[in-house]
Design a protein around this motif. Sequence first.
Motif, short mmCIF file in Angstrom:
data_model
loop_
_atom_site.label_atom_id
_atom_site.label_comp_id
_atom_site.label_asym_id
_atom_site.label_seq_id
_atom_site.Cartn_x
_atom_site.Cartn_y
_atom_site.Cartn_z
N PHE A 136 9.33 12.26 -4.21
CA PHE A 136 10.55 11.98 -3.54
C PHE A 136 11.67 11.42 -4.66
O PHE A 136 11.50 11.26 -5.75
N ILE A 137 12.88 11.49 -4.23
CA ILE A 137 14.06 11.26 -5.37
C ILE A 137 14.46 10.04 -4.54
O ILE A 137 14.76 9.74 -3.64
N SER A 138 14.74 8.98 -5.56
CA SER A 138 15.45 7.77 -5.01
C SER A 138 16.05 7.11 -6.21
O SER A 138 15.83 7.12 -7.38
N ASP A 139 17.29 6.65 -5.84
CA ASP A 139 18.16 5.91 -6.99
C ASP A 139 17.79 4.16 -7.29
O ASP A 139 18.29 3.70 -7.97
N GLY A 140 16.68 3.89 -6.50
CA GLY A 140 16.27 2.69 -6.71
C GLY A 140 16.86 1.53 -5.62
O GLY A 140 16.55 0.38 -5.91
N THR A 141 17.42 2.08 -4.49
CA THR A 141 18.17 1.36 -3.37
C THR A 141 16.64 0.50 -2.95
O THR A 141 15.80 0.99 -2.52
N GLY A 142 17.04 -0.88 -2.99
CA GLY A 142 15.92 -1.48 -2.21
C GLY A 142 14.90 -2.04 -3.35
O GLY A 142 14.03 -3.06 -2.93
N GLY A 143 15.11 -1.55 -4.48
CA GLY A 143 14.20 -1.82 -5.69
C GLY A 143 14.96 -2.22 -6.88
O GLY A 143 15.65 -3.24 -7.00
N GLY A 144 14.78 -1.59 -7.95
CA GLY A 144 14.94 -1.94 -9.26
C GLY A 144 16.47 -1.59 -9.68
O GLY A 144 17.05 -1.73 -10.60
N ASP A 164 0.90 -0.95 0.05
CA ASP A 164 0.02 0.07 0.18
C ASP A 164 0.88 1.33 -0.31
O ASP A 164 1.69 0.99 0.82
N TYR A 165 0.77 2.26 -0.93
CA TYR A 165 1.47 3.33 -1.23
C TYR A 165 0.96 4.57 -0.98
O TYR A 165 -0.19 4.71 -1.26
N ILE A 166 1.61 5.35 -0.29
CA ILE A 166 1.29 6.84 -0.26
C ILE A 166 1.13 7.44 -1.82
O ILE A 166 2.31 7.14 -2.54
N ALA A 167 0.27 8.15 -2.00
CA ALA A 167 0.08 8.89 -3.20
C ALA A 167 1.45 9.97 -3.82
O ALA A 167 1.55 10.70 -2.73
N SER A 168 2.17 9.40 -4.65
CA SER A 168 3.50 10.10 -4.64
C SER A 168 3.78 9.92 -6.13
O SER A 168 3.61 8.98 -7.09
N ALA A 169 5.01 10.76 -6.55
CA ALA A 169 5.63 10.87 -7.71
C ALA A 169 7.11 10.91 -7.47
O ALA A 169 7.46 11.24 -6.46
N LEU A 170 7.77 10.07 -8.35
CA LEU A 170 9.38 10.08 -8.01
C LEU A 170 10.32 10.05 -9.26
O LEU A 170 9.90 9.91 -10.17
N VAL A 171 11.68 10.55 -8.83
CA VAL A 171 12.50 10.67 -9.84
C VAL A 171 13.66 10.02 -9.50
O VAL A 171 14.04 9.98 -8.44
N SER A 197 16.85 6.92 1.13
CA SER A 197 18.28 7.05 0.97
C SER A 197 18.87 5.81 1.89
O SER A 197 18.75 5.66 3.14
N GLY A 198 19.33 4.79 1.18
CA GLY A 198 19.87 3.73 1.90
C GLY A 198 19.14 2.67 2.48
O GLY A 198 17.98 2.83 2.41
N TYR A 199 19.67 1.50 2.79
CA TYR A 199 18.81 0.28 3.09
C TYR A 199 18.34 0.54 4.64
O TYR A 199 17.24 -0.03 4.90
N ASP A 200 18.80 1.45 5.24
CA ASP A 200 18.04 1.80 6.46
C ASP A 200 16.76 2.34 6.43
O ASP A 200 15.90 2.44 7.47
N ALA A 201 16.33 2.72 5.21
CA ALA A 201 14.81 3.23 4.96
C ALA A 201 13.86 2.16 4.94
O ALA A 201 12.83 2.42 4.82
N PHE A 202 14.38 0.90 4.90
CA PHE A 202 13.64 -0.23 4.67
C PHE A 202 13.57 -1.01 6.03
O PHE A 202 14.62 -1.29 6.70
N VAL A 203 12.46 -1.60 6.17
CA VAL A 203 12.29 -2.84 7.17
C VAL A 203 11.82 -4.24 6.42
O VAL A 203 11.01 -4.29 5.69
N ALA A 218 12.46 10.88 3.74
CA ALA A 218 13.04 11.96 4.74
C ALA A 218 12.81 13.16 3.82
O ALA A 218 13.34 13.01 2.86
N ASP A 219 12.57 14.22 4.60
CA ASP A 219 12.51 15.63 4.00
C ASP A 219 13.99 15.79 3.62
O ASP A 219 14.97 15.57 4.02
N VAL A 220 13.88 16.46 2.19
CA VAL A 220 15.24 17.04 1.76
C VAL A 220 14.88 18.90 1.39
O VAL A 220 15.94 19.21 1.28
#
Length: 352
Positions: free
Chosen positions: A190-198, A158-165, A264-270, A338-340
Amino acid sequence: MNKQSAMSAKTRIWTPINYAAEGKQSDCLRLPHSTDLSAYGWIPIPLVCIKNGSGPTALLIAGNHGDEYEGQVALSSLARATQAHEVSGRLIIIPALNYPAVEAGRRVSPLDEGNLNRVFPGAALGTPTQMIAHYVSEVLIPMADLVVDLHSGGRSLDYIASALVRPGRTAQEHQRLLGLLKLFGAPISFISDGTGGGGLTTLAAAAEARGALALTTELGGGATLSQNGLELALSGLRRVLSDLGILRGISVEPAPPTRLMTVSGYDAFVYARERGIFEPAAKVGDEVTKGQLAARIHFPDDPTREPQTLYFGSSGIVACRRVPSLTQRGDCLFKLMADVGPRLDHSQALHA
């Protein structure tokens, strides 16, 4: 043939649609697939191309994962509603990119168990899923100035409504991507390099590598259709396409403020550490702190055993949460953002 030459070989997918032709065309890509009962068969991947004169090209995709529905409905609606005279440039619309997965209502393809958003840039002579990725990478993206890939959480999240690059490769590209986020107008960006995903295996990464701006969304989850997510997809796309000048003469609502965040990083995941029943201690959108209780894993096969407790490894907002209660070791239970920076509105985006 080695792996590199297979990846660069000419695609086996074909279509009667002429991407250079003026007007509105609706047909499909033909994905070759030979089976016991269909030796020379192909699988249809619905495609709409709308072209009018010169201008930028937007490639709009949904159904990258088959159990994510808001984007499929939004792009079908846009394809029906848009006529050639309303376009300056070109729209390429694919509402069900991984059609075998869409037809099955699954994240992955029932043909080869392929997760399309984990196999880019694909292979021309590969599995059906790899062939789709290759066609998008080598035929469609090179035509595009903008690529939008509409996602949701599917069955498992279940995801919060969001857009990402992804982070821009240069300061100028990064600012253009931030401008897209603010223009799209999701509550959270949010900004993500795909850590924990693709990572580098996603459609967005393939678009970035080929010089196109890429915007991705998360519009809901649980393999249901969120009305709010659907409305966000439609309004956000109209704003972006109008701003690029591809859609003209349409009225759009101003983009609401968006909260800019990062993963940012694997600490963002449980992650689950053992098989059991997942009891969440936080909801999507909750603000949590490092060390706060995240979940308990219960063991009904060993009723006297105490539940395993899991804690957040960083502070932030819950971006997504696992939906199925039964969980296996290694399943993602939570992702945090986390806020940037402060909330920014559209007027600030224009000066980004």
